[in-house]
Design a protein around this motif. Structure first.
Motif, PDB file in Angstrom:
ATOM      1  N   UNK A  64       0.820  -1.203   0.000  1.00 43.33           N
ATOM      2  CA  UNK A  64       0.000   0.000   0.000  1.00 43.33           C
ATOM      3  C   UNK A  64       0.857   1.258   0.000  1.00 43.33           C
ATOM      4  N   UNK A  65       1.985   1.210   0.708  1.00 41.45           N
ATOM      5  CA  UNK A  65       2.885   2.356   0.705  1.00 41.45           C
ATOM      6  C   UNK A  65       3.385   2.679  -0.691  1.00 41.45           C
ATOM      7  N   UNK A  66       3.655   1.646  -1.482  1.00 39.02           N
ATOM      8  CA  UNK A  66       4.116   1.856  -2.850  1.00 39.02           C
ATOM      9  C   UNK A  66       2.962   2.253  -3.769  1.00 39.02           C
ATOM     10  N   UNK A  67       1.784   1.691  -3.497  1.00 40.75           N
ATOM     11  CA  UNK A  67       0.609   2.008  -4.324  1.00 40.75           C
ATOM     12  C   UNK A  67       0.151   3.450  -4.127  1.00 40.75           C
TER      13      UNK A  67
ATOM     14  N   UNK B 271       2.241   4.901   4.819  1.00 44.61           N
ATOM     15  CA  UNK B 271       1.982   3.603   5.436  1.00 44.61           C
ATOM     16  C   UNK B 271       3.238   3.174   6.182  1.00 44.61           C
ATOM     17  N   UNK B 272       3.071   2.819   7.467  1.00 46.14           N
ATOM     18  CA  UNK B 272       4.205   2.521   8.338  1.00 46.14           C
ATOM     19  C   UNK B 272       4.020   1.147   8.982  1.00 46.14           C
ATOM     20  N   UNK B 273       5.083   0.357   8.993  1.00 44.94           N
ATOM     21  CA  UNK B 273       5.090  -0.937   9.671  1.00 44.94           C
ATOM     22  C   UNK B 273       6.142  -0.858  10.773  1.00 44.94           C
ATOM     23  N   UNK B 274       5.686  -0.863  12.028  1.00 40.59           N
ATOM     24  CA  UNK B 274       6.556  -0.707  13.182  1.00 40.59           C
ATOM     25  C   UNK B 274       6.458  -1.956  14.040  1.00 40.59           C
ATOM     26  N   UNK B 275       7.588  -2.599  14.308  1.00 38.88           N
ATOM     27  CA  UNK B 275       7.583  -3.925  14.931  1.00 38.88           C
ATOM     28  C   UNK B 275       8.316  -3.914  16.274  1.00 38.88           C
ATOM     29  N   UNK B 276       7.582  -3.968  17.389  1.00 36.22           N
ATOM     30  CA  UNK B 276       8.232  -4.148  18.690  1.00 36.22           C
ATOM     31  C   UNK B 276       8.835  -5.548  18.821  1.00 36.22           C
TER      32      UNK B 276
ATOM     33  N   UNK C 102       7.961   7.406  16.220  1.00 32.49           N
ATOM     34  CA  UNK C 102       8.113   6.950  14.831  1.00 32.49           C
ATOM     35  C   UNK C 102       6.960   7.448  13.965  1.00 32.49           C
ATOM     36  N   UNK C 103       5.754   7.516  14.535  1.00 34.66           N
ATOM     37  CA  UNK C 103       4.619   8.071  13.802  1.00 34.66           C
ATOM     38  C   UNK C 103       4.874   9.546  13.506  1.00 34.66           C
TER      39      UNK C 103
ATOM     40  N   UNK D 134       8.985   4.782   7.942  1.00 35.48           N
ATOM     41  CA  UNK D 134       8.207   3.815   7.154  1.00 35.48           C
ATOM     42  C   UNK D 134       8.323   2.395   7.695  1.00 35.48           C
ATOM     43  N   UNK D 135       9.518   2.028   8.129  1.00 38.49           N
ATOM     44  CA  UNK D 135       9.772   0.672   8.634  1.00 38.49           C
ATOM     45  C   UNK D 135      10.662   0.784   9.854  1.00 38.49           C
ATOM     46  N   UNK D 136      10.326   0.035  10.894  1.00 37.99           N
ATOM     47  CA  UNK D 136      11.164   0.065  12.093  1.00 37.99           C
ATOM     48  C   UNK D 136      11.021  -1.232  12.857  1.00 37.99           C
ATOM     49  N   UNK D 137      12.142  -1.892  13.110  1.00 35.48           N
ATOM     50  CA  UNK D 137      12.192  -3.029  14.022  1.00 35.48           C
ATOM     51  C   UNK D 137      12.817  -2.535  15.311  1.00 35.48           C
TER      52      UNK D 137
END
Length: 281
Positions: free
Chosen positions: A166-169, A177-182, A218-219, A224-227
């Protein structure tokens, strides 16, 4: 993104990380539409904050009627929501062969299909803003599939793929669009078998409040991406580059993981409150 004065829709709001994120968002002057399944927990959450800062909304996100009601309520808010945070999840810790079709269906509906449907539902509202965000609170297991969490990992890999696609679309639009992973986080939602595995493997477990603060920052920054966590961020990267190295490392842990996963029936209780997972490497 300045969060002051914005309306944020946050799912899984009564979970350990979800509730801590509500507090961090309110502290920045945001109004939070807090979504979870249990009205009594939502009302208690709202009472912990200044009047009007948190609006509780009880909904089962896998139910089409509840999603429609949430959409109707959200679009009437002033200002209209400009941030959607997906912080709900269903767990599935246990050996894959012992899990049934109903569990698989419920897992995918909660962790992947419901986010798809909710994003599609709210996207027209988000697109009315010059700046907006969809934020998925993922998992280390969305980048690194783990024994005892095979089905859960599959659902989180799917969520990460959804957000990336979706981020690319929508790269030329106002919604990011952000994917954040604790990494592993200490919350009451963790099943005893997961806590036992974390302890046996010496996994570092974070408190939910600093995790939530990092996620909200991060928001604000538009990451965009964070582990989160070290060495978890390294292992997630290595799994993409050198998966055989991770295979060998996890193979050494397999007997211990099987010991805990084999008796983990209590870990599969349905929920939409988010939890996070051990990374014993």
């Amino acid at each position: 993104m300045d969060l002051e004065g914005r309306t944020v829709v946050l799912t899984g709001a009564t979970g350990g990380i979800g509730a801590a994120m509500v507090a961090a968002l309110v502290a920045r002057g945001a109004h939070v539409l807090a979504v979870a399944r249990h009205p009594e927990r939502l009302n208690a959450l709202a009472r912990r904050h200044p009047a009007g800062a948190v609006t509780p909304f009880a909904a089962d996100l896998t139910d089409a009627i509840d999603r429609a009601a949430l959409f109707t309520h959200a679009r009437r808010l002033l200002p209209a929501p400009s941030v959607l945070v997906l912080a709900h999840a269903r767990p599935a810790f246990g050996l894959f062969a012992a899990q049934g079709d109903d569990e698989f269906d419920a897992l995918v509906r909660t962790n992947l299909t419901a986010p798809m449907q909710l994003i599609r539902c709210l996207l027209p509202v988000l697109q009315t803003h010059t700046q907006a965000a969809v934020v998925a609170i993922g998992s280390t297991f969305g980048s690194l599939a783990f024994p005892g969490f095979s089905a859960y990992s599959a659902s989180k890999f799917g969520l990460r793929g959804l957000i990336e696609g979706l981020g690319r679309e929508h790269a030329d639009g106002p919604v990011r669009f952000q994917y954040l992973a604790p990494r592993a986080t200490k919350t009451p939602f963790n099943a005893p078998a997961v806590d036992a595995l974390n302890q046996a493997l010496g996994t570092h477990v974070d408190a939910p409040e600093p995790v939530a603060e990092t996620l909200v920052r991060a928001i604000e920054r538009g990451t965009r991406r964070r582990q989160l966590g070290w060495p978890e961020a390294l292992f997630a990267r290595l799994n993409g580059l050198l998966p055989a190295l991770i295979d060998r490392s996890l193979a050494r842990q397999l007997p211990l993981i099987r010991l805990h996963a084999g008796g983990a029936t209590a870990a599969t209780t349905p929920s939409q409150e988010h939890r996070h997972d051990p990374l014993p490497l």
